[in-house]
Write a protein that holds these residues in place. Structure first.
Motif, mmCIF file in Angstrom:
data_model
loop_
_atom_site.group_PDB
_atom_site.id
_atom_site.type_symbol
_atom_site.label_atom_id
_atom_site.label_comp_id
_atom_site.label_asym_id
_atom_site.label_seq_id
_atom_site.Cartn_x
_atom_site.Cartn_y
_atom_site.Cartn_z
ATOM 1 N N ARG A 262 0.875 -1.171 0.000
ATOM 2 C CA ARG A 262 0.000 0.000 0.000
ATOM 3 C C ARG A 262 0.920 1.232 0.000
ATOM 4 N NH1 ARG A 262 -4.607 1.862 4.408
ATOM 5 N NH2 ARG A 262 -5.569 3.433 3.039
ATOM 6 N N PRO A 263 1.213 1.788 -1.173
ATOM 7 C CA PRO A 263 2.187 2.874 -1.263
ATOM 8 C C PRO A 263 1.790 4.171 -0.562
ATOM 9 C CG PRO A 263 1.809 1.896 -3.417
ATOM 10 C CD PRO A 263 0.787 1.324 -2.478
ATOM 11 N N ASP A 264 0.481 4.441 -0.462
ATOM 12 C CA ASP A 264 0.044 5.709 0.133
ATOM 13 C C ASP A 264 -1.307 5.523 0.819
ATOM 14 O OD1 ASP A 264 -1.919 5.760 -1.940
ATOM 15 O OD2 ASP A 264 -0.548 6.831 -3.263
ATOM 16 N N ASN A 265 -1.966 6.625 1.163
ATOM 17 C CA ASN A 265 -3.246 6.560 1.883
ATOM 18 C C ASN A 265 -4.432 6.151 1.026
ATOM 19 O OD1 ASN A 265 -2.318 7.268 4.466
ATOM 20 N ND2 ASN A 265 -2.286 9.425 3.921
ATOM 21 N N SER A 266 -4.243 6.039 -0.269
ATOM 22 C CA SER A 266 -5.357 5.689 -1.151
ATOM 23 C C SER A 266 -5.663 4.188 -1.058
ATOM 24 C CB SER A 266 -5.015 6.059 -2.599
ATOM 25 O OG SER A 266 -4.040 5.164 -3.118
ATOM 26 N N GLU A 267 -6.612 3.756 -1.854
ATOM 27 C CA GLU A 267 -6.950 2.336 -1.928
ATOM 28 C C GLU A 267 -6.119 1.618 -2.981
ATOM 29 O OE1 GLU A 267 -11.151 1.552 -2.282
ATOM 30 O OE2 GLU A 267 -11.595 2.479 -0.354
ATOM 31 N N GLN A 268 -5.119 2.281 -3.549
ATOM 32 C CA GLN A 268 -4.264 1.655 -4.557
ATOM 33 C C GLN A 268 -3.363 0.628 -3.868
ATOM 34 O OE1 GLN A 268 -1.133 4.018 -6.347
ATOM 35 N NE2 GLN A 268 -1.397 2.934 -8.278
ATOM 36 N N LEU A 269 -3.483 -0.624 -4.285
ATOM 37 C CA LEU A 269 -2.715 -1.721 -3.721
ATOM 38 C C LEU A 269 -2.061 -2.515 -4.837
ATOM 39 C CD1 LEU A 269 -5.382 -3.083 -1.207
ATOM 40 C CD2 LEU A 269 -3.468 -1.564 -0.677
ATOM 41 N N PHE A 270 -0.995 -3.221 -4.473
ATOM 42 C CA PHE A 270 -0.299 -4.095 -5.410
ATOM 43 C C PHE A 270 -0.025 -5.413 -4.707
ATOM 44 C CE2 PHE A 270 0.731 0.256 -6.453
ATOM 45 C CZ PHE A 270 0.523 0.295 -7.822
ATOM 46 N N ALA A 271 -0.017 -6.505 -5.473
ATOM 47 C CA ALA A 271 0.241 -7.829 -4.907
ATOM 48 C C ALA A 271 1.209 -8.580 -5.815
ATOM 49 C CB ALA A 271 -1.063 -8.608 -4.761
ATOM 50 N N LEU A 272 2.305 -9.030 -5.216
ATOM 51 C CA LEU A 272 3.341 -9.765 -5.937
ATOM 52 C C LEU A 272 3.684 -11.032 -5.153
ATOM 53 C CD1 LEU A 272 5.886 -6.840 -6.471
ATOM 54 C CD2 LEU A 272 4.203 -7.631 -8.112
ATOM 55 N N ASN A 273 4.305 -11.990 -5.844
ATOM 56 C CA ASN A 273 4.851 -13.130 -5.145
ATOM 57 C C ASN A 273 5.914 -12.624 -4.175
ATOM 58 O OD1 ASN A 273 6.802 -15.440 -4.699
ATOM 59 N ND2 ASN A 273 5.152 -16.459 -5.811
ATOM 60 N N ASN A 274 5.971 -13.155 -2.991
ATOM 61 C CA ASN A 274 6.875 -12.671 -1.950
ATOM 62 C C ASN A 274 8.317 -13.161 -2.117
ATOM 63 O OD1 ASN A 274 7.266 -11.158 0.484
ATOM 64 N ND2 ASN A 274 7.264 -13.064 1.636
ATOM 65 N N LYS A 275 8.567 -14.072 -3.049
ATOM 66 C CA LYS A 275 9.895 -14.687 -3.177
ATOM 67 C C LYS A 275 10.823 -13.855 -4.052
ATOM 68 C CE LYS A 275 12.080 -19.128 -3.633
ATOM 69 N NZ LYS A 275 11.814 -20.546 -3.824
ATOM 70 N N ASP A 276 11.946 -13.461 -3.479
ATOM 71 C CA ASP A 276 13.007 -12.777 -4.211
ATOM 72 C C ASP A 276 13.708 -13.831 -5.077
ATOM 73 O OD1 ASP A 276 15.558 -11.822 -4.996
ATOM 74 O OD2 ASP A 276 15.656 -10.483 -3.272
ATOM 75 N N PRO A 277 13.647 -13.700 -6.411
ATOM 76 C CA PRO A 277 14.234 -14.735 -7.263
ATOM 77 C C PRO A 277 15.767 -14.770 -7.221
ATOM 78 C CG PRO A 277 13.449 -12.913 -8.592
ATOM 79 C CD PRO A 277 12.998 -12.645 -7.184
ATOM 80 N N PHE A 278 16.395 -13.717 -6.761
ATOM 81 C CA PHE A 278 17.854 -13.693 -6.682
ATOM 82 C C PHE A 278 18.347 -14.345 -5.387
ATOM 83 C CE2 PHE A 278 16.708 -10.282 -9.561
ATOM 84 C CZ PHE A 278 17.534 -10.552 -10.642
ATOM 85 N N ALA A 279 17.721 -14.021 -4.272
ATOM 86 C CA ALA A 279 18.130 -14.565 -2.976
ATOM 87 C C ALA A 279 17.413 -15.879 -2.650
ATOM 88 C CB ALA A 279 17.854 -13.551 -1.870
#
Length: 108
Positions: free
Chosen positions: A32-49
């Motif tokens: 949740r980057p800011d106070n708005s309802e704009q949200l993002f969802a990604l896989n939690n796995k870092d592919p490098f680490a």
């Protein structure tokens, strides 16, 4: 079978941060980057680490786009489509996300 799965209340998410949710058998990083309802969802796995840490990364902006910087190796991944800024051939899974009646929902 794909469906919308309720995760939490929107008010549970602190603006400017990410959290991890177990959705089915997937670890999903929700941002949740800011106070708005704009949200993002990604896989939690870092592919490098090869570690489930992206939800603890730093939300940043580069060239008018929002990214998450991995807390381990610092590669940045687009919050919009999951591609890596430093290595565009690497991409992580993005999930549809919405707020419905105050509930954050992820589509799997």
């Amino acid at each position: 079978m794909s469906q919308w799965i309720s995760i939490c209340n929107l008010d549970d998410l602190i603006p400017g941060t990410g959290v991890c949710a177990l959705v089915g058998d997937q670890q999903v990083a929700i941002f949740r980057p800011d106070n708005s309802e704009q949200l993002f969802a990604l896989n939690n796995k870092d592919p490098f680490a090869q570690s489930n840490v992206l939800s603890r990364g730093i939300i940043c902006q580069h060239q008018d786009q929002l990214w998450i910087a991995s807390p381990l190796k610092k590669q940045r991944f687009s919050l919009v489509d999951g591609h890596c800024l430093e290595q565009p051939d690497i991409k992580i899974t993005c999930y549809q996300i919405q707020v419905h009646q105050g509930q954050v929902q992820v589509h799997l």
